[in-house]
Design a protein around this motif. Structure first.
Motif, mmCIF file in Angstrom:
data_model
loop_
_atom_site.group_PDB
_atom_site.id
_atom_site.type_symbol
_atom_site.label_atom_id
_atom_site.label_comp_id
_atom_site.label_asym_id
_atom_site.label_seq_id
_atom_site.Cartn_x
_atom_site.Cartn_y
_atom_site.Cartn_z
ATOM 1 N N LYS A 89 0.850 -1.190 0.000
ATOM 2 C CA LYS A 89 0.000 0.000 0.000
ATOM 3 C C LYS A 89 0.882 1.236 0.000
ATOM 4 O O LYS A 89 1.808 1.361 0.805
ATOM 5 C CB LYS A 89 -0.921 0.028 1.219
ATOM 6 C CG LYS A 89 -1.927 1.188 1.159
ATOM 7 C CD LYS A 89 -2.997 1.080 2.221
ATOM 8 C CE LYS A 89 -4.065 2.158 2.030
ATOM 9 N NZ LYS A 89 -5.153 2.056 3.011
ATOM 10 N N LEU A 90 0.595 2.170 -0.911
ATOM 11 C CA LEU A 90 1.346 3.409 -1.033
ATOM 12 C C LEU A 90 0.395 4.540 -1.390
ATOM 13 O O LEU A 90 -0.484 4.372 -2.244
ATOM 14 C CB LEU A 90 2.413 3.305 -2.125
ATOM 15 C CG LEU A 90 3.495 2.230 -1.974
ATOM 16 C CD1 LEU A 90 4.253 2.080 -3.277
ATOM 17 C CD2 LEU A 90 4.435 2.562 -0.834
ATOM 18 N N MET A 91 0.553 5.659 -0.733
ATOM 19 C CA MET A 91 -0.216 6.863 -1.075
ATOM 20 C C MET A 91 -1.712 6.590 -1.159
ATOM 21 O O MET A 91 -2.395 7.010 -2.092
ATOM 22 C CB MET A 91 0.300 7.477 -2.371
ATOM 23 C CG MET A 91 1.716 7.972 -2.298
ATOM 24 S SD MET A 91 2.216 8.831 -3.804
ATOM 25 C CE MET A 91 3.884 9.330 -3.361
ATOM 26 N N ASP A 92 -2.213 5.818 -0.191
ATOM 27 C CA ASP A 92 -3.643 5.543 -0.033
ATOM 28 C C ASP A 92 -4.214 4.568 -1.060
ATOM 29 O O ASP A 92 -5.428 4.405 -1.143
ATOM 30 C CB ASP A 92 -4.461 6.844 -0.075
ATOM 31 C CG ASP A 92 -4.038 7.829 0.995
ATOM 32 O OD1 ASP A 92 -4.166 7.500 2.190
ATOM 33 O OD2 ASP A 92 -3.544 8.916 0.649
ATOM 34 N N LYS A 93 -3.371 3.901 -1.848
ATOM 35 C CA LYS A 93 -3.853 2.903 -2.803
ATOM 36 C C LYS A 93 -3.158 1.568 -2.585
ATOM 37 O O LYS A 93 -2.008 1.514 -2.140
ATOM 38 C CB LYS A 93 -3.616 3.361 -4.246
ATOM 39 C CG LYS A 93 -4.751 4.207 -4.818
ATOM 40 C CD LYS A 93 -4.576 4.407 -6.307
ATOM 41 C CE LYS A 93 -5.738 5.189 -6.889
ATOM 42 N NZ LYS A 93 -6.986 4.414 -6.927
ATOM 43 N N ASP A 94 -3.864 0.489 -2.920
ATOM 44 C CA ASP A 94 -3.321 -0.858 -2.814
ATOM 45 C C ASP A 94 -2.715 -1.282 -4.145
ATOM 46 O O ASP A 94 -3.322 -1.103 -5.206
ATOM 47 C CB ASP A 94 -4.419 -1.843 -2.405
ATOM 48 C CG ASP A 94 -4.944 -1.579 -1.004
ATOM 49 O OD1 ASP A 94 -4.107 -1.410 -0.091
ATOM 50 O OD2 ASP A 94 -6.176 -1.526 -0.827
ATOM 51 N N PHE A 95 -1.516 -1.876 -4.057
ATOM 52 C CA PHE A 95 -0.803 -2.320 -5.252
ATOM 53 C C PHE A 95 -0.369 -3.774 -5.102
ATOM 54 O O PHE A 95 -0.287 -4.309 -3.993
ATOM 55 C CB PHE A 95 0.442 -1.455 -5.479
ATOM 56 C CG PHE A 95 0.145 -0.018 -5.792
ATOM 57 C CD1 PHE A 95 -0.147 0.380 -7.086
ATOM 58 C CD2 PHE A 95 0.149 0.935 -4.780
ATOM 59 C CE1 PHE A 95 -0.426 1.709 -7.376
ATOM 60 C CE2 PHE A 95 -0.131 2.258 -5.063
ATOM 61 C CZ PHE A 95 -0.423 2.643 -6.363
ATOM 62 N N VAL A 96 -0.103 -4.369 -6.252
ATOM 63 C CA VAL A 96 0.518 -5.690 -6.281
ATOM 64 C C VAL A 96 1.888 -5.526 -6.928
ATOM 65 O O VAL A 96 2.032 -4.840 -7.948
ATOM 66 C CB VAL A 96 -0.343 -6.720 -7.046
ATOM 67 C CG1 VAL A 96 -0.641 -6.270 -8.478
ATOM 68 C CG2 VAL A 96 0.323 -8.092 -7.028
ATOM 69 N N VAL A 97 2.896 -6.104 -6.313
ATOM 70 C CA VAL A 97 4.277 -6.032 -6.813
ATOM 71 C C VAL A 97 4.769 -7.453 -7.020
ATOM 72 O O VAL A 97 4.617 -8.304 -6.135
ATOM 73 C CB VAL A 97 5.190 -5.284 -5.816
ATOM 74 C CG1 VAL A 97 6.627 -5.272 -6.308
ATOM 75 C CG2 VAL A 97 4.681 -3.861 -5.591
ATOM 76 N N TRP A 98 5.338 -7.729 -8.194
ATOM 77 C CA TRP A 98 5.808 -9.092 -8.464
ATOM 78 C C TRP A 98 7.047 -9.060 -9.348
ATOM 79 O O TRP A 98 7.353 -8.061 -9.990
ATOM 80 C CB TRP A 98 4.707 -9.926 -9.119
ATOM 81 C CG TRP A 98 4.417 -9.620 -10.565
ATOM 82 C CD1 TRP A 98 4.857 -10.293 -11.671
ATOM 83 C CD2 TRP A 98 3.584 -8.556 -11.083
ATOM 84 N NE1 TRP A 98 4.375 -9.731 -12.818
ATOM 85 C CE2 TRP A 98 3.587 -8.667 -12.496
ATOM 86 C CE3 TRP A 98 2.841 -7.538 -10.480
ATOM 87 C CZ2 TRP A 98 2.874 -7.794 -13.296
ATOM 88 C CZ3 TRP A 98 2.146 -6.656 -11.289
ATOM 89 C CH2 TRP A 98 2.159 -6.797 -12.679
ATOM 90 N N LYS A 99 7.785 -10.171 -9.337
ATOM 91 C CA LYS A 99 9.000 -10.283 -10.132
ATOM 92 C C LYS A 99 8.748 -11.232 -11.290
ATOM 93 O O LYS A 99 8.263 -12.352 -11.111
ATOM 94 C CB LYS A 99 10.157 -10.797 -9.266
ATOM 95 C CG LYS A 99 11.516 -10.732 -9.960
ATOM 96 C CD LYS A 99 12.637 -11.132 -9.006
ATOM 97 C CE LYS A 99 14.005 -10.966 -9.659
ATOM 98 N NZ LYS A 99 15.111 -11.348 -8.746
ATOM 99 N N SER A 100 9.105 -10.775 -12.494
ATOM 100 C CA SER A 100 8.868 -11.572 -13.697
ATOM 101 C C SER A 100 9.970 -12.602 -13.891
ATOM 102 O O SER A 100 10.993 -12.589 -13.203
ATOM 103 C CB SER A 100 8.795 -10.661 -14.919
ATOM 104 O OG SER A 100 10.076 -10.112 -15.191
ATOM 105 N N LYS A 101 9.770 -13.463 -14.865
ATOM 106 C CA LYS A 101 10.775 -14.480 -15.171
ATOM 107 C C LYS A 101 12.069 -13.841 -15.656
ATOM 108 O O LYS A 101 13.162 -14.383 -15.455
ATOM 109 C CB LYS A 101 10.221 -15.430 -16.242
ATOM 110 C CG LYS A 101 11.100 -16.630 -16.538
ATOM 111 C CD LYS A 101 10.444 -17.555 -17.555
ATOM 112 C CE LYS A 101 11.312 -18.768 -17.840
ATOM 113 N NZ LYS A 101 10.670 -19.661 -18.844
#
Length: 411
Positions: A89-101
């Motif tokens: 969560k950053l700046m009042d919004k929810d995010f998804v963070v992931w690492k690609s192949k």
């Protein structure tokens, strides 16, 4: 030398541990320096006091777009899981963070365009694609929807509305950044602003239970360390005056540097440069070592902080087997004044109108740098913490958080 066998190993570990603790305290300018070979300075410090800008030259508040069109830290790669999607969560919004192949990190709003499910509850498939756990839609590293298993005709292109709202990311060592304005292209890189950001390592990250501006006011206050961090970084008996040898506050450049001489309190303490540069960089440095923190607002009552050392400290302690134990010390250090800052923020809500210049009793020059930050915060940011929500959405979010008692939430 140390004796052989188990006793020798114990003695060597004790010596390493004492050096690590001493270096941490010294990096804060609180103890006499270690007798080690100095490393290079990371920047030149101002050599003359700059006058305050005249009213006609004082810049006005930044637009909301300008606040967001910056590289903001989103976490440390050592704290993010490479095998599954991460909820951030950053700046009042929810995010998804992931690492690609391919090894690149991606970030998008944590909402699947299909049924609005949280993508952070999904998975990473063998091809490195982000998969939604609800209907197994797939998204590539750029947020493009690449697979809808329920479709009968794969020859028909997948509509653009199925793509994610993605944000550009950048990595400097162990620190991951995001360009938080989707409507603009990055105009610089984090390391362009600060050489210290070229290769961040030995990072420590946590969520602090108070607002971004209160966090920065706190870390830009050298005089609080002795009392508020007693026994974990300071000594309350050392609370006293200090000399501000030089100060440079540039409202236009969104930057401030104060050179502080702590030897007026105890002989042997070093002269340190305390620095802040928008959007997210804070540091203490001198001829030997540096301590750095980057910070991003999480919401109205929390702040993401990522701490790291300069290359010189890293070269000394990167292979230290006791390095994980230092994280426990950093937790103690940040915990030692967390309640005080949280209460400070809470009490400010009862002051109407709240103006630090009038609400705080400030009989000494020790408050010069925190007040310089508050002036910059009010003039350049309009007293508003950067947020991805528009003002009305933000107002509703703050009211909901207050009703839920957000300031009392545990980290």
């Amino acid at each position: 030398g140390c004796p052989p066998g188990a006793a020798g190993r114990t003695m060597r570990l004790a010596i390493v541990a004492s050096l690590a603790v001493a270096s941490h305290a010294w990096a804060l300018g609180l103890r006499p320096p270690l007798r080690v070979r100095p490393g290079p300075r990371l920047w030149a410090t101002t050599t003359s006091v700059q006058p305050d800008p005249t009213p006609s030259a004082t810049p006005g508040p930044m637009s909301r777009e300008d606040m967001l069109a910056q590289w903001w830290p989103i976490g440390s790669t050592t704290h993010l899981d490479e095998d599954v999607p991460n909820a951030v969560k950053l700046m009042d919004k929810d995010f998804v963070v992931w690492k690609s192949k391919e090894g690149t990190w991606s970030m998008a709003e944590d909402v699947c365009p299909h049924k609005l499910a949280a993508l952070s509850e999904g998975s990473i498939d063998d091809n490195g694609a982000l998969r939604c756990s609800y209907h197994y839609w797939a998204f590539n590293s750029e947020g493009r929807c690449t697979s809808v298993p329920q479709r009968l005709d794969d020859a028909v292109p997948i509509p653009k509305r199925c793509d994610l709202k993605s944000y550009k990311t950048h990595r400097t060592g162990e620190v991951l950044w995001a360009w938080m304005h989707r409507g603009s292209e990055p105009t610089y890189l984090p390391e362009d602003l600060e050489p210290a950001l070229v290769n961040c390592s030995m990072t420590y990250a946590r969520i602090a239970p108070y607002r971004w501006d209160f966090f920065l006011e706190n870390v830009l206050d050298p005089s609080h360390v002795a009392a508020a961090h007693h026994s974990v970084g300071g000594d309350r008996e050392d609370a006293g005056p200090y000399d501000v040898l030089d100060r440079n506050v540039s409202l236009a450049d969104n930057e401030m540097v104060h050179r502080v001489n702590m030897t007026v309190v105890r002989a042997g303490r070093s002269i340190t440069d305390w620095r802040f540069k928008f959007p997210a960089f804070w540091s203490i440095s001198n001829n030997f070592m540096g301590l750095y923190i980057v910070a991003t607002p999480v919401d109205e009552d929390r702040t993401l902080i990522v701490r790291f050392n300069n290359a010189y400290i890293t070269s000394l302690f990167k292979k230290n087997p006791l390095w994980p134990l230092m994280h426990l010390r950093y937790n103690r250090f940040f915990d030692s004044d967390a309640l005080l800052v949280q209460q400070q923020q809470q009490n400010s809500l009862s002051v109407d109108p709240w103006d630090p210049a009038r609400s705080y009793a400030q009989p000494s020059d020790a408050d010069a740098m925190p007040m310089a930050f508050r002036k910059w915060f009010n003039v350049r940011l309009g007293g508003v913490v950067p947020s991805l929500l528009d003002p009305e959405e933000k107002r509703k979010s703050v009211l909901a958080a207050r009703a839920a008692g957000a300031p009392e939430r545990a980290v």
